[in-house]
Design a protein around this motif. Sequence first.
Motif, PDB file in Angstrom:
ATOM      1  N   GLU A 165       0.860  -1.192   0.000  1.00 13.30           N
ATOM      2  CA  GLU A 165       0.000   0.000   0.000  1.00 13.30           C
ATOM      3  C   GLU A 165       0.895   1.239   0.000  1.00 13.30           C
ATOM      4  O   GLU A 165       1.705   1.409   0.910  1.00 13.30           O
ATOM      5  CB  GLU A 165      -0.920   0.003   1.220  1.00 13.30           C
ATOM      6  N   THR A 206       1.111   4.464   0.928  1.00 10.86           N
ATOM      7  CA  THR A 206       0.474   5.473   1.763  1.00 10.86           C
ATOM      8  C   THR A 206       1.117   6.838   1.526  1.00 10.86           C
ATOM      9  O   THR A 206       2.234   6.929   1.010  1.00 10.86           O
ATOM     10  CB  THR A 206       0.610   5.095   3.241  1.00 10.86           C
ATOM     11  N   PRO A 207       0.439   7.922   1.889  1.00  6.39           N
ATOM     12  CA  PRO A 207       1.046   9.255   1.743  1.00  6.39           C
ATOM     13  C   PRO A 207       2.370   9.386   2.500  1.00  6.39           C
ATOM     14  O   PRO A 207       3.288  10.076   2.041  1.00  6.39           O
ATOM     15  CB  PRO A 207      -0.023  10.194   2.300  1.00  6.39           C
ATOM     16  N   GLU A 208       2.471   8.743   3.680  1.00 12.91           N
ATOM     17  CA  GLU A 208       3.726   8.825   4.437  1.00 12.91           C
ATOM     18  C   GLU A 208       4.864   8.143   3.689  1.00 12.91           C
ATOM     19  O   GLU A 208       5.987   8.674   3.609  1.00 12.91           O
ATOM     20  CB  GLU A 208       3.547   8.174   5.813  1.00 12.91           C
ATOM     21  N   ARG A 257       5.044   7.675   0.453  1.00 10.88           N
ATOM     22  CA  ARG A 257       5.339   8.462  -0.744  1.00 10.88           C
ATOM     23  C   ARG A 257       6.247   9.648  -0.410  1.00 10.88           C
ATOM     24  O   ARG A 257       7.216   9.921  -1.134  1.00 10.88           O
ATOM     25  CB  ARG A 257       4.032   8.945  -1.376  1.00 10.88           C
ATOM     26  N   ARG A 258       5.943  10.358   0.671  1.00 10.79           N
ATOM     27  CA  ARG A 258       6.754  11.517   1.046  1.00 10.79           C
ATOM     28  C   ARG A 258       8.185  11.081   1.400  1.00 10.79           C
ATOM     29  O   ARG A 258       9.164  11.722   0.993  1.00 10.79           O
ATOM     30  CB  ARG A 258       6.115  12.257   2.219  1.00 10.79           C
ATOM     31  N   SER A 283      10.085   9.944  -1.797  1.00  9.17           N
ATOM     32  CA  SER A 283      10.418  11.086  -2.636  1.00  9.17           C
ATOM     33  C   SER A 283      11.592  11.868  -2.058  1.00  9.17           C
ATOM     34  O   SER A 283      12.483  12.316  -2.794  1.00  9.17           O
ATOM     35  CB  SER A 283       9.187  11.987  -2.787  1.00  9.17           C
ATOM     36  N   GLU A 338       9.134  10.389  -9.644  1.00 11.50           N
ATOM     37  CA  GLU A 338       7.754   9.892  -9.583  1.00 11.50           C
ATOM     38  C   GLU A 338       7.688   8.419  -9.986  1.00 11.50           C
ATOM     39  O   GLU A 338       6.923   7.643  -9.405  1.00 11.50           O
ATOM     40  CB  GLU A 338       6.867  10.742 -10.495  1.00 11.50           C
TER      41      GLU A 338
END
Length: 309
Positions: A182, A184-186, A188-189, A192, A213
């Motif tokens: 999954e 998750t936004p965490e 992904r940050r 990145s 990306e």
Amino acid sequence: MATQHHNALTRALAELPGPLPAFGVIHIAIPHTSRFTIVGNHLAQHAELSLVAIGIGVHIQSLPVGSLVGIKALAARFAEGEMRIAAALRELEAHGYLRRAHVRLANGRMATRTVFCNQPGALERAGRVVAPKVPPAVPEEAPAPSPAPEPAPVPEESRPPVRVPPRTAPKLPRRPLPQPRELTPELRRAASAILADLRSHAKELVLSEDDIEELIPGVAAWLEREVRPDAIRHALTAELPQPPKYPAKIVKHRLTVLLPPPLPGAEELAPAVRRPLVVPLQNCDGCDRAFRSREPGHCRGCRDLAAAA
């Protein structure tokens, strides 16, 4: 001593024919009489090979037949690490200078046979190769044999040509970039940030926004497996080929092939518990009472009565 060298250089330059260039290299060519190797400019000035690959190619071409040219043997000889040497050998293999094949020895073990071609372009045009004197196959990392004297050159017209088999083996598909369960936004940050910060630790790894990306899921898969950011950074920046032509492809390759397994859970790390052996119950064929035995039959009482009778 320095004055003697300077005077000798001045005299050698004065004997060169024609005017000397105002800048650039000046060659003083003294003919070799022993211990020399003829190297084509197609290798020495190759437009696509790295300098490490060119140097290793020239070194291999100068060695006698039977010398060990595996990754560990070259890493023990030169200051470059195993990853950089392995990448250089792959470059030479991709451009036809080097060919490696696995053969089976008489004792059943597998060994690597390495063939170096000094003119791969001529080999492809002619569809043939001069048969070299190849010693019996030995593992690449075996102890180095004592070097034998180089044989005298044989005219090409008297050497028997052999056909080179076509490369019909299908190429294996590239492994896809790892994906997290999954994203998750965490995750992904964090992924990145790790990718964007790579250029602070390796100036060659400058990634575009589109590259970051695309590579975010791969780094997220590492983070999901509880790999620390500094460990990810080290895996992506250590022993980079010089110069790296495609930084994004290097990062993608390492994220794919170096992906560590998930950490084992408490159940996998717990010691195995030995369970007691349970003997099954059987019904006596004489009195129909239950008794424990691995095979059906009579209980002890019925066996005792039969023995007494």
